[in-house]
Design a protein around this motif. Structure first.
Motif, PDB file in Angstrom:
ATOM      1  N   ARG A   1       2.343   1.694  -3.419  1.00  7.92           N
ATOM      2  CA  ARG A   1       1.332   2.165  -4.370  1.00  7.92           C
ATOM      3  C   ARG A   1       1.134   3.676  -4.255  1.00  7.92           C
ATOM      4  O   ARG A   1       0.974   4.369  -5.253  1.00  7.92           O
ATOM      5  N   GLU A   2       1.166   4.182  -3.024  1.00 11.75           N
ATOM      6  CA  GLU A   2       0.895   5.608  -2.806  1.00 11.75           C
ATOM      7  C   GLU A   2       2.081   6.479  -3.213  1.00 11.75           C
ATOM      8  O   GLU A   2       1.905   7.465  -3.909  1.00 11.75           O
ATOM      9  N   ASP A   3       3.289   6.112  -2.742  1.00 15.71           N
ATOM     10  CA  ASP A   3       4.456   6.957  -3.020  1.00 15.71           C
ATOM     11  C   ASP A   3       5.735   6.133  -2.888  1.00 15.71           C
ATOM     12  O   ASP A   3       6.140   5.785  -1.774  1.00 15.71           O
TER      13      ASP A   3
ATOM     14  N   GLU B   1       0.834  -1.207   0.000  1.00 20.12           N
ATOM     15  CA  GLU B   1       0.000   0.000   0.000  1.00 20.12           C
ATOM     16  C   GLU B   1       0.867   1.254   0.000  1.00 20.12           C
ATOM     17  O   GLU B   1       0.569   2.221  -0.711  1.00 20.12           O
ATOM     18  N   ALA B   2       1.937   1.251   0.784  1.00 26.10           N
ATOM     19  CA  ALA B   2       2.838   2.403   0.817  1.00 26.10           C
ATOM     20  C   ALA B   2       3.508   2.605  -0.539  1.00 26.10           C
ATOM     21  O   ALA B   2       3.623   3.732  -1.023  1.00 26.10           O
TER      22      ALA B   2
ATOM     23  N   CYS C   1       8.332   5.627   0.314  1.00 24.80           N
ATOM     24  CA  CYS C   1       8.496   4.223   0.709  1.00 24.80           C
ATOM     25  C   CYS C   1       9.977   3.880   0.858  1.00 24.80           C
ATOM     26  O   CYS C   1      10.393   3.244   1.827  1.00 24.80           O
TER      27      CYS C   1
END
Length: 201
Positions: free
Chosen positions: A142-144, A139-140, A148
């Motif tokens: 995917r976001e940035d 999830e991290a 990350c």
């Protein structure tokens, strides 16, 4: 699907052996596919993934010695009830053993409950994975990706595990597809199929 079809046809392995094996082989190829595209993101990653799908389809068409080209692989063995009872009209078949009238409907009902179990298992594993540290890392990522990396997450292994696990579930689905159809050919895996699945997602 092709792994299941070819291994079943040439080596006579059962569905229950080939189902996990198809998942393992697909995960392996997911990692192989993942290495060249590690630096890509977003739309570019999707484009390269679709391009690899098209390359595989062309290989299936042209490697006639193994895949039989456009003719496909037919006569794929049916699944059995946990490797014990076959769904046929023999005296050792499912209907005869359980004292039921012969019918082809039993196999279809069995396949329905089999895919339902596979879907429930996939949902359960997905929910569990999302709560684990690897799920939080996905999830991290995917976001940035930059944030990350700054948190000390190894983005290479995180991406490769995502590729491997996604491909593994695709391998399970491919094995079920081969069993359900009893026939696989490159025409089953055209670009439009990928586009429709991508649109659904």
């Amino acid at each position: 699907a092709y792994s299941y079809a070819l291994l079943s046809s040439h080596f006579g392995l059962s569905f229950w052996v080939l189902l996990p094996l198809a998942g393992i082989l697909a995960a392996f190829w997911g990692v192989i596919l993942g290495f060249p595209v590690l630096r890509l993101r977003g739309d570019y990653l999707a484009i390269v993934t679709l391009a690899f799908g098209e390359i595989i389809r062309l290989v299936l068409i042209n490697w006639t010695a193994v895949t039989k080209g456009t003719f496909g692989v037919s006569g794929i063995a049916k699944a059995t009830l946990f490797g014990v009872y076959e769904f046929n009209a023999s005296k050792d078949g499912f209907a005869a053993v359980f004292g039921l009238p012969p019918s082809s409907a039993y196999y279809k009902i069995f396949l329905y409950y089999l895919i339902l179990a596979l879907v429930l298992l996939t949902g359960y594993v997905t929910l569990k994975l999302r709560r684990l540290p690897i799920g939080r890392a996905w999830e991290a990522l995917r976001e940035d990706e930059i944030a990350c990396r700054s948190l000390g997450i190894n983005t290479t292994t995180t991406k490769l595990t995502a590729f491997a696990i996604g491909a593994m579930f695709g391998g399970f689905a491919g094995a079920f597809f081969a069993v359900r159809q009893g026939f696989v050919s490159p025409e089953s895996f055209v670009f439009l199929e990928s586009a429709v699945i991508l649109a659904i997602v």
